[in-house]
Enzyme design. Structure first.
Site, PDB file in Angstrom:
ATOM      1  N   HIS A   1      23.523 -85.860 123.364  1.00  0.00           N
ATOM      2  CA  HIS A   1      23.748 -86.581 124.382  1.00  0.00           C
ATOM      3  C   HIS A   1      24.055 -87.888 124.192  1.00  0.00           C
ATOM      4  O   HIS A   1      24.090 -88.929 125.050  1.00  0.00           O
ATOM      5  CB  HIS A   1      22.382 -86.746 125.236  1.00  0.00           C
ATOM      6  CG  HIS A   1      21.377 -85.629 125.114  1.00  0.00           C
ATOM      7  ND1 HIS A   1      20.547 -85.149 124.158  1.00  0.00           N
ATOM      8  CD2 HIS A   1      21.409 -84.578 126.157  1.00  0.00           C
ATOM      9  CE1 HIS A   1      19.862 -84.067 124.574  1.00  0.00           C
ATOM     10  NE2 HIS A   1      20.373 -83.651 125.575  1.00  0.00           N
TER      11      HIS A   1
ATOM     12  N   ASP B   1      17.827 -70.753 117.148  1.00  0.00           N
ATOM     13  CA  ASP B   1      17.563 -72.207 116.974  1.00  0.00           C
ATOM     14  C   ASP B   1      17.186 -72.388 115.288  1.00  0.00           C
ATOM     15  O   ASP B   1      16.693 -71.614 114.598  1.00  0.00           O
ATOM     16  CB  ASP B   1      16.366 -72.514 117.839  1.00  0.00           C
ATOM     17  CG  ASP B   1      16.636 -72.809 119.153  1.00  0.00           C
ATOM     18  OD1 ASP B   1      17.655 -72.787 119.507  1.00  0.00           O
ATOM     19  OD2 ASP B   1      15.721 -72.627 119.954  1.00  0.00           O
TER      20      ASP B   1
ATOM     21  N   ARG C   1      25.927 -74.017 116.638  1.00  0.00           N
ATOM     22  CA  ARG C   1      25.439 -75.078 117.592  1.00  0.00           C
ATOM     23  C   ARG C   1      25.321 -76.330 116.506  1.00  0.00           C
ATOM     24  O   ARG C   1      24.450 -76.161 115.777  1.00  0.00           O
ATOM     25  CB  ARG C   1      24.267 -74.681 118.336  1.00  0.00           C
ATOM     26  CG  ARG C   1      23.925 -76.185 119.139  1.00  0.00           C
ATOM     27  CD  ARG C   1      22.262 -76.139 119.427  1.00  0.00           C
ATOM     28  NE  ARG C   1      22.352 -74.924 120.428  1.00  0.00           N
ATOM     29  CZ  ARG C   1      21.030 -74.280 120.814  1.00  0.00           C
ATOM     30  NH1 ARG C   1      20.122 -74.244 119.783  1.00  0.00           N
ATOM     31  NH2 ARG C   1      20.809 -73.296 121.701  1.00  0.00           N
TER      32      ARG C   1
HETATM   33  P1  FDA Z   1      20.313 -89.567 120.146  1.00  0.00           P
HETATM   34  O1  FDA Z   1      18.737 -88.886 119.796  1.00  0.00           O
HETATM   35  O2  FDA Z   1      20.778 -90.342 119.282  1.00  0.00           O
HETATM   36  O3  FDA Z   1      20.510 -89.708 121.848  1.00  0.00           O
HETATM   37  C1  FDA Z   1      21.751 -90.196 122.072  1.00  0.00           C
HETATM   38  C2  FDA Z   1      21.165 -90.591 123.707  1.00  0.00           C
HETATM   39  O4  FDA Z   1      20.817 -89.420 124.421  1.00  0.00           O
HETATM   40  C3  FDA Z   1      19.881 -91.579 123.819  1.00  0.00           C
HETATM   41  O5  FDA Z   1      20.378 -92.960 123.737  1.00  0.00           O
HETATM   42  C4  FDA Z   1      19.546 -91.321 125.134  1.00  0.00           C
HETATM   43  O6  FDA Z   1      20.488 -91.810 126.310  1.00  0.00           O
HETATM   44  C5  FDA Z   1      19.757 -89.785 125.332  1.00  0.00           C
HETATM   45  N1  FDA Z   1      18.601 -88.967 124.748  1.00  0.00           N
HETATM   46  C6  FDA Z   1      18.364 -88.308 123.675  1.00  0.00           C
HETATM   47  N2  FDA Z   1      17.341 -87.766 123.485  1.00  0.00           N
HETATM   48  C7  FDA Z   1      16.452 -87.948 124.837  1.00  0.00           C
HETATM   49  C8  FDA Z   1      15.290 -87.815 125.309  1.00  0.00           C
HETATM   50  N3  FDA Z   1      14.333 -86.829 124.558  1.00  0.00           N
HETATM   51  N4  FDA Z   1      15.166 -88.219 126.284  1.00  0.00           N
HETATM   52  C9  FDA Z   1      15.808 -88.950 127.096  1.00  0.00           C
HETATM   53  N5  FDA Z   1      17.062 -89.279 126.749  1.00  0.00           N
HETATM   54  C10 FDA Z   1      17.251 -88.790 125.561  1.00  0.00           C
HETATM   55  N6  FDA Z   1      17.093 -79.830 117.279  1.00  0.00           N
HETATM   56  C11 FDA Z   1      16.686 -78.928 116.157  1.00  0.00           C
HETATM   57  O7  FDA Z   1      16.270 -79.208 115.092  1.00  0.00           O
HETATM   58  N7  FDA Z   1      16.865 -77.610 116.261  1.00  0.00           N
HETATM   59  C12 FDA Z   1      17.372 -76.948 117.285  1.00  0.00           C
HETATM   60  O8  FDA Z   1      17.790 -75.646 117.157  1.00  0.00           O
HETATM   61  C13 FDA Z   1      18.028 -77.836 118.428  1.00  0.00           C
HETATM   62  N8  FDA Z   1      18.634 -77.238 119.538  1.00  0.00           N
HETATM   63  C14 FDA Z   1      19.023 -77.988 120.351  1.00  0.00           C
HETATM   64  C15 FDA Z   1      19.975 -77.583 121.369  1.00  0.00           C
HETATM   65  C16 FDA Z   1      20.324 -78.333 122.344  1.00  0.00           C
HETATM   66  C17 FDA Z   1      21.257 -77.719 123.429  1.00  0.00           C
HETATM   67  C18 FDA Z   1      20.204 -79.666 122.325  1.00  0.00           C
HETATM   68  C19 FDA Z   1      20.931 -80.644 123.323  1.00  0.00           C
HETATM   69  C20 FDA Z   1      19.652 -80.437 121.250  1.00  0.00           C
HETATM   70  C21 FDA Z   1      18.800 -79.289 120.140  1.00  0.00           C
HETATM   71  N9  FDA Z   1      18.121 -79.981 119.442  1.00  0.00           N
HETATM   72  C22 FDA Z   1      17.780 -79.203 118.273  1.00  0.00           C
HETATM   73  C23 FDA Z   1      17.719 -81.252 119.670  1.00  0.00           C
HETATM   74  C24 FDA Z   1      18.440 -82.493 118.622  1.00  0.00           C
HETATM   75  O9  FDA Z   1      18.478 -82.196 117.295  1.00  0.00           O
HETATM   76  C25 FDA Z   1      18.007 -83.829 118.887  1.00  0.00           C
HETATM   77  O10 FDA Z   1      16.821 -83.978 118.565  1.00  0.00           O
HETATM   78  C26 FDA Z   1      18.347 -84.083 120.425  1.00  0.00           C
HETATM   79  O11 FDA Z   1      19.493 -83.542 120.794  1.00  0.00           O
HETATM   80  C27 FDA Z   1      18.541 -85.694 120.332  1.00  0.00           C
HETATM   81  O12 FDA Z   1      19.632 -86.140 119.611  1.00  0.00           O
HETATM   82  P2  FDA Z   1      20.881 -86.754 120.296  1.00  0.00           P
HETATM   83  O13 FDA Z   1      22.119 -85.982 119.561  1.00  0.00           O
HETATM   84  O14 FDA Z   1      21.000 -86.399 121.891  1.00  0.00           O
HETATM   85  O15 FDA Z   1      21.215 -88.203 119.927  1.00  0.00           O
END
Ligand code: FDA
Length: 291
Positions: free
Chosen positions: A211, A110, A168
């Site tokens: 997401h 990570d 990733r």
């Molecule tokens: P964004 O935050 O714009 O969200 C898009 C949509 O997704 C939202 O409108 C909502 O519908 C849904 N959503 C997102 N977060 C949500 C929440 N907490 N609760 C409910 N709904 C939510 N980061 C990092 O710094 N180091 C790492 O190693 C990792 N590893 C990692 C692994 C995996 C498999 C994932 C999916 C994510 C990570 N992350 C991470 C976290 C990543 O950086 C980020 O903070 C989250 O994925 C939220 O960002 P989105 O891309 O989902 O977009």
């Protein structure tokens, strides 16, 4: 801040123990989803506690092999002694990666806050030649994470693609200053799309971890335009977030992997998930009230 009781975190955290987490993975597997198990914890500074965390990772790899669940693991270098020293961390990392290789299980490193980015990538590039990065998404090996909010990530992706590393791609979850990271959401998204295209066109089985519907749509469109098959990359999402979307993508033939965190030290992870979305705070408050 007062630490809330565990039941409030249950939506995002599979459990406080390994058997509970394995049970969650089994249920995900039954729904056509694979997993990446993560032992919660970070910034372990006592060398004895670091060795215990390293042994926990090896125990986790053993349990995955014993139970036969479809899961790899995600690890944090600050649990393996990065705050103690890079050489110490590298020793511990070798122990975990060797255990992964013996059990044919992939290990993802990570990415943590920006003060660790350089050290994490340095260590990753040092160990990559010994463990490799299976580019079909199966088998053992080691991979890393790139955060689209960092200005430096385009250069990092270029070097990782040249090394045929498995990456990733995430937006980034830590609070970063404007000197190192895009403060505006639009810029983070634009950067995400650019890096996604670089990874799909020139990387090795990238994981598109988000997401965000628009990011997912753009990924699928780009792959279709370039004739990149769905088997050449995977989508990843966090346990408890957008569950229906996870299943829909899997049903459409996309490999989907769910990140499944567990363990007693769940509070910092839980707090990051709450901070990402104000509706989550309301959700937790409602449950607290209900109890
Ligand atoms: P964004 O935050 O714009 O969200 C898009 C949509 O997704 C939202 O409108 C909502 O519908 C849904 N959503 C997102 N977060 C949500 C929440 N907490 N609760 C409910 N709904 C939510 N980061 C990092 O710094 N180091 C790492 O190693 C990792 N590893 C990692 C692994 C995996 C498999 C994932 C999916 C994510 C990570 N992350 C991470 C976290 C990543 O950086 C980020 O903070 C989250 O994925 C939220 O960002 P989105 O891309 O989902 O977009």
């Amino acid at each position: 801040m007062i630490r809330p009781p565990f039941f409030l975190a249950r939506r995002f955290v599979a459990g406080e123990t390994l058997p509970e987490a394995i049970e969650v993975v089994r249920r995900l597997n039954d729904r056509g989803l694979s997993a990446s198990l993560d032992i919660l914890g970070e910034n372990v500074k006592d060398p004895a506690a670091v060795r215990a965390a390293r042994d926990d990772y090896v125990g986790l790899l053993d349990e995955i092999a014993r139970t036969g669940v479809d899961s790899n693991i995600s690890i944090k270098l600050t649990m393996l002694g990065l705050d103690v020293g890079e050489a110490f961390c590298e020793e511990n990392l070798h122990v975990v990666l060797s255990a992964g290789r013996e059990r044919r299980t992939f290990v993802r490193i990570d990415m943590e806050g920006s003060r660790y980015t350089q050290a994490t990538l340095d260590l990753f590039h040092r160990v990559l030649p010994a463990y490799g990065s299976a580019s079909d998404g199966r088998g053992a090996g080691v991979g890393v994470v790139i955060q689209s909010y960092l200005y430096r990530s385009a250069a990092d992706v270029q070097r990782l693609n040249e090394a045929r590393a498995r990456v990733r791609l995430v937006k980034g979850a830590y609070k970063e200053p404007p000197e190192v990271a895009f403060p505006a959401r639009d810029d983070v998204n634009r950067s995400y799309d650019e890096l996604m295209r670089e990874l799909l066109a020139g990387g090795a089985y990238p994981a598109i971890a988000t997401h965000d519907d628009e990011r997912i749509t753009r990924t699928r469109t780009f792959a279709a335009e370039r004739g990149i098959p769905v088997s050449a990359y995977e989508f990843q999402m966090l346990y408890g977030i957008r569950r229906r979307l996870q299943e829909t993508l899997a049903a459409q033939g996309h490999p989907v992997r769910v990140y499944v965190p567990y363990g007693r030290d769940w509070f910092p992870y839980f707090y990051r998930r709450l901070r990402e979305r104000k509706e989550n705070v309301a959700f937790v408050a409602r449950n607290l009230f209900r109890e």
